[in-house]
Design an enzyme around this catalytic site. Sequence first.
Site, short mmCIF file in Angstrom:
data_model
loop_
_atom_site.label_atom_id
_atom_site.label_comp_id
_atom_site.label_asym_id
_atom_site.label_seq_id
_atom_site.Cartn_x
_atom_site.Cartn_y
_atom_site.Cartn_z
N HIS A 66 0.82 -1.21 0.00
CA HIS A 66 0.00 0.00 0.00
C HIS A 66 0.86 1.26 0.00
O HIS A 66 0.40 2.34 0.37
CB HIS A 66 -0.96 0.01 1.20
CG HIS A 66 -1.99 -1.09 1.13
ND1 HIS A 66 -2.86 -1.37 2.15
CD2 HIS A 66 -2.29 -1.96 0.14
CE1 HIS A 66 -3.66 -2.38 1.80
NE2 HIS A 66 -3.31 -2.76 0.58
N CYS B 231 5.67 14.09 -6.36
CA CYS B 231 4.87 15.17 -6.93
C CYS B 231 3.57 14.61 -7.50
O CYS B 231 3.57 13.61 -8.20
CB CYS B 231 5.67 15.87 -8.03
SG CYS B 231 4.74 17.18 -8.84
N CYS C 137 4.05 15.72 -11.58
CA CYS C 137 5.06 15.11 -12.46
C CYS C 137 5.55 13.77 -11.92
O CYS C 137 6.36 13.11 -12.57
CB CYS C 137 6.24 16.06 -12.70
SG CYS C 137 7.34 16.24 -11.29
N CYS D 120 6.65 20.99 -5.52
CA CYS D 120 7.67 20.21 -6.22
C CYS D 120 8.79 21.13 -6.69
O CYS D 120 8.53 22.19 -7.27
CB CYS D 120 7.03 19.51 -7.42
SG CYS D 120 8.19 18.75 -8.56
N SER E 266 -6.75 -7.61 8.64
CA SER E 266 -8.20 -7.88 8.63
C SER E 266 -8.56 -8.80 7.48
O SER E 266 -9.61 -9.43 7.48
CB SER E 266 -8.97 -6.57 8.51
OG SER E 266 -8.69 -5.97 7.26
N ASN F 197 -3.27 -13.34 15.12
CA ASN F 197 -4.17 -12.20 15.22
C ASN F 197 -5.04 -12.40 16.46
O ASN F 197 -5.64 -13.47 16.61
CB ASN F 197 -5.05 -12.12 13.96
CG ASN F 197 -5.70 -10.77 13.78
OD1 ASN F 197 -6.03 -10.10 14.76
ND2 ASN F 197 -5.88 -10.36 12.54
N PRO F 198 -5.12 -11.41 17.33
CA PRO F 198 -6.00 -11.58 18.50
C PRO F 198 -7.47 -11.67 18.10
O PRO F 198 -8.28 -12.19 18.85
CB PRO F 198 -5.73 -10.33 19.35
CG PRO F 198 -4.87 -9.43 18.55
CD PRO F 198 -4.41 -10.13 17.32
N ALA G 63 0.91 -9.92 18.06
CA ALA G 63 2.14 -10.16 17.29
C ALA G 63 3.39 -9.88 18.13
O ALA G 63 4.38 -10.59 18.03
CB ALA G 63 2.14 -9.27 16.04
ZN LIG Z 1 6.60 18.01 -10.09
#
Ligand SMILES: [Zn+2]
Length: 257
Positions: A125, A133, A136, A161, A203, A226-227, A244
């Site tokens: 993710h 930017c 660009c 930028c 999840s 996992n709990p 964990a």
């Molecule tokens: Zn830029």
Amino acid sequence: MPEAALPAPPLGLLEALRSARRPLVLTGAGMSAESGIATFRGGEDSLWSRFDPTQLATADAFDADPALVWAWYRWRMAKLRMSQPHAGHAALAALARLRPGLVLATQNVDDLHERAGGRGVLHLHGEIAATRCRRCDRPQAIEIDPAWAERPQLRAAPPACAVCGGPLRPGVVWFGESPPARALRAAIGAAQVADLVLVVGTSGLVYPAAGLPAAAPASVPRYEINPEPSALSAAMDGLWRAQAGVALPRLVELLAQ
Ligand SMILES: [Zn+2]
């Protein structure tokens, strides 16, 4: 309140790990939550708590009101910077040293795995602090100011930028965006050749990450730490209902015996 006793690891996990050469580990929000980072979907009392995160975390939201969305992300960046990896992060890094073929994929946008010694982590993710930017797309690092967390402001114009003057955006994958292609490809490839899948604190609701355990061959053992029950629990060979930060160090300890 006394801490609940740690249950024994699920049957077969230790044996599977002993013989595993290419384990795939997938971590989710629960992993970071144990470092005090609110899960993305969990509520939090903040300037932004009246906003729905799914409404803030989109390209449209950023384009419509960059200052509102940027202020939220820089607050989160500063909070992440001030948080610390826990024993579970360190245990996974230790496990990777014991099993050099281990691949660690995460849905978390923080760098807690890396700060605990994790290398080559696949961020499905994105990484919040990998700012770039919006116009660009050039990556541009920024200095993270602790004051953003200590004295948050509801609005703050994103930095410009240096090349084109466009607004900088966080390095996360927004709703409606595709995961980083290279990381996703590597994670799917790792799942396809994995000899053990370990899912920690996710999840199991957000795809394509949640589909990784199913991408492993059917014969490969799958375990969850996992709990709480997750959307992936039913597809697991064993469940370890534990934090964990407690379970992973115990696992490494047992492996060393
Ligand atoms: Zn830029």
